[in-house]
Design a protein around this motif. Structure first.
Motif, PDB file in Angstrom:
ATOM      1  N   ALA B 162      41.914 -21.410  34.048  1.00 41.53           N
ATOM      2  CA  ALA B 162      43.095 -21.434  33.179  1.00 41.53           C
ATOM      3  C   ALA B 162      43.752 -20.065  33.147  1.00 41.53           C
ATOM      4  O   ALA B 162      44.978 -19.955  33.074  1.00 41.53           O
ATOM      5  N   ALA B 165      46.804 -16.145  30.957  1.00 38.11           N
ATOM      6  CA  ALA B 165      48.135 -16.623  30.571  1.00 38.11           C
ATOM      7  C   ALA B 165      48.301 -18.096  30.922  1.00 38.11           C
ATOM      8  O   ALA B 165      49.403 -18.621  30.953  1.00 38.11           O
ATOM      9  N   ALA B 167      46.486 -22.188  30.837  1.00 35.60           N
ATOM     10  CA  ALA B 167      46.422 -23.295  29.890  1.00 35.60           C
ATOM     11  C   ALA B 167      45.803 -22.847  28.572  1.00 35.60           C
ATOM     12  O   ALA B 167      44.977 -21.941  28.536  1.00 35.60           O
ATOM     13  N   ARG B 168      46.210 -23.517  27.538  1.00 35.41           N
ATOM     14  CA  ARG B 168      45.676 -23.220  26.208  1.00 35.41           C
ATOM     15  C   ARG B 168      44.179 -23.535  26.186  1.00 35.41           C
ATOM     16  O   ARG B 168      43.741 -24.570  26.674  1.00 35.41           O
ATOM     17  N   LEU B 169      43.401 -22.614  25.659  1.00 29.12           N
ATOM     18  CA  LEU B 169      41.963 -22.855  25.574  1.00 29.12           C
ATOM     19  C   LEU B 169      41.688 -23.764  24.384  1.00 29.12           C
ATOM     20  O   LEU B 169      42.229 -23.560  23.295  1.00 29.12           O
ATOM     21  N   GLU B 170      40.867 -24.722  24.600  1.00 28.18           N
ATOM     22  CA  GLU B 170      40.605 -25.711  23.555  1.00 28.18           C
ATOM     23  C   GLU B 170      39.433 -25.251  22.697  1.00 28.18           C
ATOM     24  O   GLU B 170      38.355 -24.956  23.227  1.00 28.18           O
TER      25      GLU B 170
END
Lengths: 250, 190
Positions: B162, B165, B167-170
């Motif tokens: 990811a 910068a 994908a949003r980390l879940e």
């Protein structure tokens, strides 16, 4: 008189020679007898209609050959059957010639509403499988074990002697679902729907073929196997839905 | 009756390097159907991940500097496959081999850096989800540790792909039932 005698002798010699030649030709041209897994029925007959075929579960054919059945060639849906005969000196060294995959089939009407193999767990179904000693029956057990679905064996209503019997029962609507090779589903695609089995649960289905050691037609048998392994034979198998033998990764 | 699986075999993934104690895997005959199902799925998913890293490295789209890490991650995925294969073998079954699969990648899966990252995430997230379910549902504590470890490794790999910068980390990655995870990977596994 001597001329008539000479003619008679000549005629006898010619007749005897002709009879011998005819006999030799009959022997040379006698069709091969091929014992083959039931799943190979359509493709072998289409590839070469000349041999005398006997199609059945590979385990049954193995037993018949072990007991002296007059086969020239044995083609099995599982290496186990050919390798056992090879170790017993009954067949020459087997070769792998094709591969296959398993599928779950349901009748087109799909009365049990099976959409996924996991539905076998939650829905009341009449499941038909091949007997465990039959290659496709053994492969079925492998699939179910790999997917954690062995419990669905409690829903088995019939254990058949070969894959064609499983296919027939589902196609005729006598069962709600059955495990067969994908190649067996093709010829009845108007009667059954195929439910995919995930690749990660697929068993390693390999077909082996061998010349029977006591065959009187060994040269012809070897030539037939060479033909099967040729581009012509492999194309026929692939057109029927069989898979090429995977090469080991390096 | 226990067999050691070294940290290197379990978590060969280079990135991060979780401080994981040696995991003891019980003799496999004790493994239940469910435990073996997760192992068989994980085995295939590990081979798939290894193939992904190989192709990602060969594509060069993630940058020349990423190649050593991608190759290292491939080695890690293969190590995980070996560990899971050992489990399957111990249970008396024949584990799948890489050549049993005919991996299928979308046409543009590695055409750009963004595509390559997206492809990797599409493969790794369902696998992580399945390992989370496995950790929650299998009966034997030692197997739970194994699947939790594999899940932690997948989490590292997802974070690395990811990017800072990216994908949003879940905060709470979603656990997936095996059936759903299998369906997500079906098109890749061939």
């Amino acid at each position: 008189m001597s001329h008539r005698l000479a003619s008679l002798v000549l005629a006898l010699v010619v007749t005897a020679f002709a009879a011998t030649a005819a006999s030799a030709r009959t022997t040379a041209a006698s069709p091969l007898t091929i014992y083959a897994a039931a799943s190979l029925t359509q493709v072998f007959k289409a590839l070469d209609p000349a041999p005398n075929y006997s199609f059945a579960g590979s385990n049954a054919l193995e037993t018949q050959i072990r007991n002296g059945a007059p086969a020239d060639i044995f083609a099995s849906a599982a290496p186990l059957n050919t390798q056992r005969l090879y170790k017993a000196g009954i067949v020459d060294k087997p070769v792998t010639f094709t591969a296959n995959r398993l599928a779950l089939i349901v009748p087109k009407s799909n009365p049990a509403g099976i959409r996924s193999i996991y539905d076998l767990r939650s829905k009341p179904v009449k499941l038909v499988v091949a007997a465990p000693a039959v290659p496709v029956g053994g492969y079925t057990l492998t699939v179910l074990r790999r997917m954690g679905l062995s419990g669905v064996l409690s829903k088995v209503v019939s254990r058949e002697s070969d894959v064609k019997a499983v296919t027939g029962k589902v196609a005729l609507g006598q069962a709600d679902a059955g495990f067969v090779y994908v190649t067996d589903a093709r010829p009845v695609s108007d009667q059954v729907t195929v439910v995919r089995i995930p690749a990660w649960a697929q068993p390693r289905v390999r077909y082996e073929i061998a010349v029977v050691s006591k065959s009187p037609n060994k040269a012809a048998a070897r030539a037939w196997i060479t033909m099967l392994q040729s581009a012509r034979g492999q194309t026929a198998l692939e057109n029927a839905g069989f898979l090429p033998v995977p090469k080991p990764s390096t | 009756m226990t067999r050691l699986l070294s940290r290197r075999r379990l978590l060969g993934v280079a990135a991060g390097g979780v401080a994981l104690a040696t995991v003891r895997v019980p003799a496999a005959p004790a493994a239940s159907d469910d435990e073996l199902a997760y192992a068989n799925f994980g085995l295939a998913a590990s081979f798939l991940a290894a193939d992904y890293y190989l192709r990602a490295a060969e594509s060069g789209k993630l940058g020349a500097g990423a190649r050593p890490k991608l190759r290292s991650n491939r080695a890690g995925s293969l190590a995980q496959a070996r560990a899971l294969g050992d489990l399957v073998t111990g249970a008396g079954d024949t584990p799948a081999a890489a050549e049993d699969f005919d991996f299928a990648w979308p046409t543009n899966a590695f055409a750009t850096a963004a595509n390559a990252r997206r492809t990797g995430l599409a493969v790794l997230r369902p696998t992580l989800g399945a390992y989370q379910s496995a950790a929650a549902t299998v009966a034997m504590p030692t197997f739970r540790v194994l699947y939790a470890s594999l899940g932690a490794s997948l989490g590292q790999q997802i974070g690395a792909l990811a990017g800072p910068a990216g994908a949003r980390l879940e905060p709470f990655p979603v656990a997936m039932e095996l059936e759903a995870a299998s369906a997500e990977l079906e098109s890749y596994l061939g």
